[in-house]
Design a protein around this motif. Structure first.
Motif, short mmCIF file in Angstrom:
data_model
loop_
_atom_site.label_atom_id
_atom_site.label_comp_id
_atom_site.label_asym_id
_atom_site.label_seq_id
_atom_site.Cartn_x
_atom_site.Cartn_y
_atom_site.Cartn_z
N GLN A 260 20.80 43.66 1.52
CA GLN A 260 21.18 43.97 2.90
C GLN A 260 20.12 44.87 3.51
O GLN A 260 19.58 45.74 2.83
CB GLN A 260 22.56 44.66 2.94
CG GLN A 260 23.03 45.12 4.30
CD GLN A 260 23.32 43.97 5.26
OE1 GLN A 260 23.52 42.84 4.82
NE2 GLN A 260 23.32 44.24 6.55
N TRP A 262 20.43 46.40 6.85
CA TRP A 262 20.84 47.36 7.87
C TRP A 262 22.30 47.72 7.68
O TRP A 262 23.05 47.06 6.96
CB TRP A 262 20.61 46.78 9.27
CG TRP A 262 21.48 45.58 9.59
CD1 TRP A 262 21.22 44.28 9.29
CD2 TRP A 262 22.75 45.59 10.26
NE1 TRP A 262 22.24 43.47 9.71
CE2 TRP A 262 23.19 44.24 10.32
CE3 TRP A 262 23.55 46.59 10.82
CZ2 TRP A 262 24.39 43.89 10.92
CZ3 TRP A 262 24.75 46.24 11.42
CH2 TRP A 262 25.17 44.89 11.46
N LEU A 263 22.70 48.83 8.34
CA LEU A 263 24.08 49.28 8.29
C LEU A 263 24.35 50.18 9.49
O LEU A 263 23.43 50.55 10.23
CB LEU A 263 24.37 50.04 6.98
CG LEU A 263 23.50 51.26 6.64
CD1 LEU A 263 23.93 52.52 7.39
CD2 LEU A 263 23.56 51.55 5.14
N ARG A 264 25.62 50.56 9.66
CA ARG A 264 25.99 51.57 10.65
C ARG A 264 26.51 52.77 9.89
O ARG A 264 27.42 52.63 9.05
CB ARG A 264 27.07 51.04 11.59
CG ARG A 264 27.40 52.00 12.73
CD ARG A 264 28.32 51.38 13.75
NE ARG A 264 28.52 52.27 14.88
CZ ARG A 264 29.28 51.99 15.94
NH1 ARG A 264 29.90 50.82 15.99
NH2 ARG A 264 29.41 52.86 16.92
N HIS A 270 22.92 53.00 14.01
CA HIS A 270 22.53 51.86 13.19
C HIS A 270 21.24 52.20 12.46
O HIS A 270 20.31 52.77 13.04
CB HIS A 270 22.34 50.61 14.06
CG HIS A 270 23.64 50.03 14.53
ND1 HIS A 270 24.34 50.54 15.60
CD2 HIS A 270 24.38 49.00 14.06
CE1 HIS A 270 25.45 49.85 15.78
NE2 HIS A 270 25.50 48.90 14.86
N GLN A 311 24.99 48.04 22.32
CA GLN A 311 26.14 47.27 21.86
C GLN A 311 25.72 45.99 21.14
O GLN A 311 26.48 45.41 20.37
CB GLN A 311 27.04 46.90 23.06
CG GLN A 311 27.61 48.11 23.79
CD GLN A 311 28.48 48.96 22.86
OE1 GLN A 311 29.30 48.43 22.11
NE2 GLN A 311 28.28 50.27 22.92
N ARG A 312 24.49 45.55 21.39
CA ARG A 312 24.03 44.30 20.79
C ARG A 312 23.25 44.55 19.49
O ARG A 312 22.70 43.60 18.90
CB ARG A 312 23.17 43.52 21.77
CG ARG A 312 23.88 43.19 23.08
CD ARG A 312 23.26 42.03 23.77
NE ARG A 312 23.49 40.78 23.06
CZ ARG A 312 23.14 39.57 23.53
NH1 ARG A 312 22.53 39.48 24.70
NH2 ARG A 312 23.37 38.48 22.84
N LEU A 313 23.18 45.81 19.06
CA LEU A 313 22.41 46.13 17.86
C LEU A 313 22.84 45.31 16.63
O LEU A 313 21.97 44.82 15.89
CB LEU A 313 22.48 47.62 17.55
CG LEU A 313 21.42 48.48 18.26
CD1 LEU A 313 21.74 49.95 18.12
CD2 LEU A 313 20.05 48.17 17.68
N PRO A 314 24.14 45.14 16.35
CA PRO A 314 24.51 44.34 15.17
C PRO A 314 23.93 42.93 15.21
O PRO A 314 23.45 42.41 14.20
CB PRO A 314 26.04 44.34 15.21
CG PRO A 314 26.39 45.60 15.93
CD PRO A 314 25.33 45.76 16.98
N GLU A 315 23.95 42.30 16.38
CA GLU A 315 23.43 40.94 16.50
C GLU A 315 21.91 40.94 16.32
O GLU A 315 21.35 40.08 15.63
CB GLU A 315 23.79 40.36 17.87
CG GLU A 315 23.34 38.92 18.04
CD GLU A 315 23.70 38.36 19.41
OE1 GLU A 315 23.38 37.17 19.65
OE2 GLU A 315 24.30 39.10 20.23
N LEU A 317 20.05 43.11 14.69
CA LEU A 317 19.67 43.42 13.31
C LEU A 317 20.01 42.28 12.35
O LEU A 317 19.29 42.04 11.37
CB LEU A 317 20.33 44.72 12.87
CG LEU A 317 19.92 45.97 13.67
CD1 LEU A 317 20.67 47.20 13.20
CD2 LEU A 317 18.42 46.19 13.58
N THR A 318 21.10 41.58 12.62
CA THR A 318 21.45 40.42 11.80
C THR A 318 20.39 39.33 11.93
O THR A 318 19.95 38.74 10.93
CB THR A 318 22.82 39.87 12.22
OG1 THR A 318 23.82 40.87 11.97
CG2 THR A 318 23.17 38.62 11.42
#
Length: 779
Positions: A260, A262-264, A270, A311-315, A317-318
């Motif tokens: 993996q 990345w993480l929060r 993040h 708000q779009r950081l998870p997308e 980083l994925t």
């Protein structure tokens, strides 16, 4: 966005620079533990593709970097008093300090905040950051702190190396190999600025200790290397980074790979890994800095496409991880191949290979550079090598003619000469009736004999009715079968210049199953179908747990009978006129079952240590060798890796090969697996070739490479590098009986003779491929 980059190496600085250029409103901070404009390190290497990306992303820094670059095309090998050079390889190098200084200055110009002399122990030290980039290197504290999420795989490699510099300038990427009484040392040397070259010295742990370097301090180690490479250094001293070298100064490479990226964290920020913190690549192909820079480029590209709303950081980083992990794994695998080559090159390659072949092996060590790629880089050098290789294969040729590709050189074993190095693998057809091969086998083997290969192998042919895998397997236990095989052999000899071989085997615990297309490895269906037969093996076994029938352990009487069955089948094979015989001791069949500790649990003299497990297969081999004509070769197919913990390993395969060599085997056919359904195989192109390579060099016996060899480029590279003597090609020959003829036309080799009835097609196919090559060259 508020962005903090922990670590002021290439990844952190370049990402900070690109994010600020993407939107000047971003608050970007790079935190570095060293002093401003102070760093250690010698030269780093880039690829031309990375530079192209950097020109697009930030032309200003790219111009400065290019002005500081040193570019060279040549690779030079120094070994055994010889110097060999090949061109067209296109490296660019720059001093690490100079690179970082350029990026630091560009960051300041663009408004990135640089913080120096600050140690960071936690990503939570920056609670207001939207994004924390952990670019804090191979020993990343951030990765260690969240190891349960990032799930890193850390592997420490055995070789020792020391990273030095010198004022001696080199005009080629130079590899220098020096033999000492304790073993081989190698130096990787390249110029990175107008005054300085990098010099990395490497050796095995055993050689390092035997040389007393485990007891030497940094100064003593440097003095040792100066003496060792005095001829190459020409009086120039070796230089150190005093802050970097502590203790003995010798390091072990660590490979880092994270599941993996990345993480929060608990503060809501993040956190993403970048550069050496998430993946490392061995210096053998110089891709660590390339990976770091391209990580930064890819993450900024994702922000550009998806926007910089937090708000779009998870997308973001994925998608970043998905895009980069594939490329990083590809480069890591190539670097791993190159690293392993250097780890074993002393005993495995430096000693046995002549300098010309050693050079070829070194250039293709990563498996990213192919035979035809070498031709594109330096046609003159490669054609010179092809002529050298062909001459050693006995080819006498006018220098005005084009050189013979390695795969089309002849090969002689005992009294049999193959016209080229291509073998049609034994491939089960399940089409015999009562063990008798019929018209299908005549057409199948006859077609492939006409297809250009040097040797065509019949499928596993069984020594008794209860030795079969399926009711459709052919045999050589009676005269009807011998006569049927004789008809096929005579056809091959009459209508082609290919040789034909037979593979003798006994299915053991994997017998009495359905034909492959009816359910591979499944027992026969007795209700209205064919009856199952009793199974023999080294130890009681159920190949498919809960499904297969149980085999019984062989007693002495069984062992004697089966051994004599092999000898009798051998005599019939000789009478049928086969040119070549192979003993099948792989894939979990009877003899393989004795060899593997996974299937041999005997407590008598035929079980336990490898020497005991070898006893019965060697008894069978001795009977076969005695029954087979002395002027005809015998190969032995083995599973060189069981791919299961507790099973046979490649190191065991070397010992198995030595035992068969000493018993009179001519070659080892190096397959792997199929011993246990618990296997975890690492597939890939030419994935079994390293087994053939290791066995050939360490056991001192000729080998056949098999497995995912699908094109002429593969065969040429394997044969030219000395990784094997023959290449067995299976599935491509099922799809195209004339695979060898087609591959010859594709690479432009027009001297391979075609069967007379088919010759009218030859010029047309060659012309089609010539146009395709010309079109590809024009692009």
């Amino acid at each position: 966005m508020k962005v903090v980059c922990i670590g002021g190496g290439p990844a952190g600085l370049y990402f900070g620079l690109l994010m600020k250029r993407l939107d000047p409103r971003h608050e970007v901070t790079v935190v570095e533990r060293n002093l401003p404009y102070e760093t250690f390190g010698w030269g780093v290497v880039f690829s031309d593709a990375t530079m192209d990306n950097m020109r697009r992303c930030d032309p200003a820094s790219a111009r400065q970097i290019e002005q500081a670059f040193n570019h060279w095309d040549d690779i030079e090998l120094r070994i055994k008093g010889r110097r060999i050079r090949s061109g067209g390889h296109g490296f660019v190098g720059i001093g690490r300090k100079r690179l970082l200084n350029i990026l630091q200055a560009r960051c300041e110009e663009e408004g990135v905040r640089l913080v120096f002399e600050q140690e960071v122990g936690s990503d939570e030290d920056f609670p207001e950051a939207d994004l924390v980039v952990a670019s804090d290197g191979i020993h990343s504290r951030i990765r260690q702190r969240h190891a349960e999420v990032f799930r890193p795989e850390l592997v420490t490699r055995p070789n020792r190396y020391i990273w030095l510099g010198t004022k001696r300038l080199f005009d080629a990427f130079t590899f220098d190999f020096v033999r000492t009484e304790h073993g081989w040392f190698q130096a990787h040397i390249y110029k990175f600025d107008a005054e300085t070259s990098t010099c990395i010295v490497e050796c095995t742990e055993e050689t390092w200790r035997a040389s007393g370097l485990d007891r030497a301090d940094a100064a003593d180690s440097v003095a040792f290397c100066e003496r060792l490479f005095a001829d190459t250094l020409q009086g120039e001293p070796l230089l150190t980074n005093a802050r970097h070298l502590r203790g003995s100064a010798w390091l072990n490479f660590q490979r880092v790979r994270c599941e993996q990226w990345w993480l929060r964290n608990a503060r809501g920020s993040h956190v993403v890994l970048m550069g050496d913190a998430v993946h490392t690549a061995h210096f053998a192909i110089g891709s660590g800095t390339k990976l770091a820079i391209e990580d930064a480029i890819e993450l900024v590209r994702q922000f550009r496409e998806l926007g910089t709303d937090a708000q779009r950081l998870p997308e973001v980083l994925t998608r970043y991880q998905a895009a980069r992990s594939v490329e990083a794994l590809r480069l890591q695998n190539a670097a791993w191949n190159a690293m392993e080559w250097f780890e074993v090159c002393g005993a495995r390659y430096c000693d046995p290979l002549e300098p010309e072949q050693f050079m070829y092996s070194m250039l293709t060590r990563s498996q990213r550079i192919s035979h035809e790629n070498l031709r594109q880089r330096d046609r003159a050098w490669l054609e010179g090598y092809e002529r050298w290789f062909a001459a050693r294969a006995g080819v006498v040729r006018d220098p005005a003619l084009p050189p013979v590709p390695p795969m089309f050189t002849p090969y002689t074993r005992r009294g049999v000469t193959l016209k080229n190095r291509v073998v049609v693998s034994p491939m089960a057809q399940y089409s015999a009736v009562d063990g008798v091969p019929g018209d299908h086998h005549l057409v199948h083997l006859g077609a492939r004999a006409l297809g250009g290969a040097g040797l065509v192998m019949a499928e596993m042919t069984c020594t008794s009715p209860d030795a079969r895998i399926t009711p459709g397997c052919p045999g050589l236990w009676n005269e009807d079968q011998r006569a049927a095989w004789a008809r096929i052999v005579a056809h091959v000899h009459a209508h082609s210049d290919a040789k034909i071989g037979v593979q003798l085997g006994h299915a053991g615990a994997k017998g009495s199953t359905r034909r492959g297309w009816d359910g591979i490895d499944l027992p026969l269906q007795e209700d209205g179908g064919e009856p199952n037969w009793p199974l023999l093996s080294a130890s009681p076994q159920q190949y498919l747990p809960g499904i297969s029938a149980w085999s019984r352990a062989m007693g002495r009487e069984d062992m004697d009978r089966v051994r004599e069955d092999f000898a009798a089948a051998t005599r019939r094979a000789a009478a049928a006129g086969f040119d070549w015989l192979e003993l099948h001791a792989a894939h979990g069949y009877l003899l393989s079952g004795f060899l593997s500790p996974l299937t041999n649990r005997r407590e008598d003299g035929y079980g336990g240590p490898l020497a005991n497990r070898l006893r019965y297969p060697l008894e069978v081999f001795a009977a076969v060798r005695a029954a087979w004509p002395a002027d005809r070769p015998i190969s032995v197919r083995i599973s060189a890796h069981d791919w299961v913990d507790g099973g046979n390993t490649p190191a065991d395969a070397v010992e198995i090969a030595r035992a068969f060599r000493d018993a009179g085997a001519d070659m080892i056919d190096c397959s792997s697996g199929q011993v246990s359904k618990a296997e975890q195989v690492s597939y890939g192109r030419m994935f079994q070739t390293p087994f053939a390579d290791r066995i050939r060099q360490e056991a001192g016996i000729a080998t056949i490479a098999v497995g995912a060899i699908t094109e002429a480029d593969h065969v040429n590279a394997i044969i030219a590098a000395g990784r094997a003597d023959l290449c067995a090609v299976a599935r491509p020959h099922l799809a195209n009986p004339a695979w060898t003829l087609g591959e010859a036309a594709r690479i432009g080799w027009t001297e391979l003779a075609w069967p007379r009835p088919y010759r009218s097609a030859k010029p047309q196919l060659e012309a089609l491929h010539a146009r395709a090559r010309a079109s590809e060259g024009a692009r």
